[in-house]
Design an enzyme around this catalytic site. Structure first.
Site, PDB file in Angstrom:
ATOM      1  N   ARG A  43       0.863  -1.206   0.000  1.00 46.68           N
ATOM      2  CA  ARG A  43       0.000   0.000   0.000  1.00 46.68           C
ATOM      3  C   ARG A  43       0.891   1.245   0.000  1.00 46.68           C
ATOM      4  O   ARG A  43       1.415   1.682   1.030  1.00 46.68           O
ATOM      5  CB  ARG A  43      -0.906  -0.003   1.231  1.00 46.68           C
ATOM      6  N   GLN A  71      -9.055  -6.419  -9.516  1.00 52.67           N
ATOM      7  CA  GLN A  71      -8.899  -4.948  -9.535  1.00 52.67           C
ATOM      8  C   GLN A  71      -7.428  -4.609  -9.789  1.00 52.67           C
ATOM      9  O   GLN A  71      -6.528  -5.139  -9.111  1.00 52.67           O
ATOM     10  CB  GLN A  71      -9.338  -4.434  -8.149  1.00 52.67           C
ATOM     11  N   ARG A  74       0.916  -6.628 -10.046  1.00 52.33           N
ATOM     12  CA  ARG A  74       1.417  -6.068  -8.770  1.00 52.33           C
ATOM     13  C   ARG A  74       1.551  -7.129  -7.678  1.00 52.33           C
ATOM     14  O   ARG A  74       2.148  -6.844  -6.632  1.00 52.33           O
ATOM     15  CB  ARG A  74       0.543  -4.906  -8.294  1.00 52.33           C
ATOM     16  N   HIS A 134       0.423   3.538 -10.525  1.00 49.19           N
ATOM     17  CA  HIS A 134      -0.549   4.046  -9.532  1.00 49.19           C
ATOM     18  C   HIS A 134       0.200   4.768  -8.386  1.00 49.19           C
ATOM     19  O   HIS A 134       0.183   4.334  -7.225  1.00 49.19           O
ATOM     20  CB  HIS A 134      -1.317   2.833  -8.992  1.00 49.19           C
ATOM     21  N   GLU A 175      -1.973   9.107 -11.255  1.00 49.76           N
ATOM     22  CA  GLU A 175      -1.650   7.840 -11.913  1.00 49.76           C
ATOM     23  C   GLU A 175      -1.503   8.029 -13.425  1.00 49.76           C
ATOM     24  O   GLU A 175      -2.467   8.380 -14.106  1.00 49.76           O
ATOM     25  CB  GLU A 175      -2.740   6.831 -11.576  1.00 49.76           C
TER      26      GLU A 175
END
Ligand code: TA6
Length: 277
Positions: A59, A78, A83, A153, A253
């Site tokens: 995160r 999602q 990632r 992101h 992003e």
């Protein structure tokens, strides 16, 4: 300096230091989770409660959303799967005293093919200096074309969300994912509530001002930018985020998202590149 390091739970990352900057990049997701410049300090937000465990996205820093942004491909998780997949560390080059370049790779496997039935070679090239350059190269190794949405992101660390002004998106068409409405951006962006918008036709350099700090973001191979802050209520619902963390970051992003999708033909390479100064 370049060191390969491992947390006690086996989570691996590379640590880079040169005379201009330092960085930490996890092998999972080729995920930059620290990038500090000598003069300006840490560029990215990193949650104090982030996971550093296989299969769980870190995160903060720069999650790589690929081969889908958000739920642009509803058949994928999602933000896609890259990632949470282990990349291979391919090479590094200490180009000079102030610049280090690293290359990471992810190729198709039985696991990726079970999620997304296309053969590919993905390369992430990151150049660490007082400028951060990120390049995501997608080579289609299949016999059929595929459609891609993707994003860096990036969670930019801020003094307080109330202090920021984002310029460069004035007059751009934008889709508000909260209201599902399409509008045109009017002027600079400030944030005082939950904010989750996808801007299209972006061909300008973006400037993030946070008190006396200025960051510029230049994108190539992309004409969409997503700007997100969860604000109070969504922040409370987010995993690996503390209740007040919304005050500490703005996500800007660099993307190929929504109608800015890309079609990659067999043996073609698509490049998403972002230069942050
Ligand atoms: O890019 C904005 C966004 O799609 C938000 O809607 C929010 O979901 C954020 O990404 C974080 O998503 P994640 O899957 O990392 O929790």
């Amino acid at each position: 300096m370049l060191k390969r390091k491992t947390f006690e739970n086996g989570f691996q990352y590379l640590e880079v230091k040169n005379s201009a900057a330092s960085a930490k990049i996890a092998l999972q997701g080729a995920h930059i989770f620290e990038y500090k410049r000598k003069a300006q300090g840490e560029l990215f937000y990193l949650s104090e409660t982030s996971d550093f465990a296989l299969g769980k996205a870190i995160r903060g820093g720069v999650p790589i959303c690929w081969p889908s942004f958000g739920l642009n491909n509803p058949d994928l998780p999602q933000h896609g799967f890259a990632r949470v997949f282990l990349f291979e560390y391919i090479s590094s080059s200490e180009m000079n005293a102030t610049t280090t370049q690293l290359v990471f790779g992810l190729n198709d496997s039985a696991k990726t093919l079970s999620l997304w039935n296309y053969k590919f070679e993905l390369r992430f090239i990151v150049t660490i200096s007082d400028t951060l350059t990120m390049e995501l190269q997608t080579l289609n190794k299949d016999t059929k074309e595929f459609t891609l949405t993707q994003a860096f992101h990036s969670y930019f660390k801020v003094s307080d969300i109330s202090n920021i002004v984002l310029s460069g998106l004035d007059t751009k068409p934008c889709f508000d994912t909260l209201t599902k409405k399409n509008t045109l951006q009017n002027g600079d962006i400030t944030v005082s509530e939950e904010f989750d918008k996808v801007f299209q036709e972006v061909d300008t350099i973006l400037t993030l001002q946070d008190k006396d700090k200025i960051i510029t973001i230049q994108n190539e191979g992309s004409s969409s930018v997503v700007v997100w802050n969860p604000w109070v209520e969504k922040c409370k619902r987010m995993n690996a985020m503390q209740d007040d963390d919304y005050r500490e970051f703005i996500c800007i992003e660099s993307a190929n998202a929504f109608e800015d999708f890309v079609v990659v033909k067999p043996n073609e390479t698509q490049i998403l590149k972002t230069i942050i100064l």
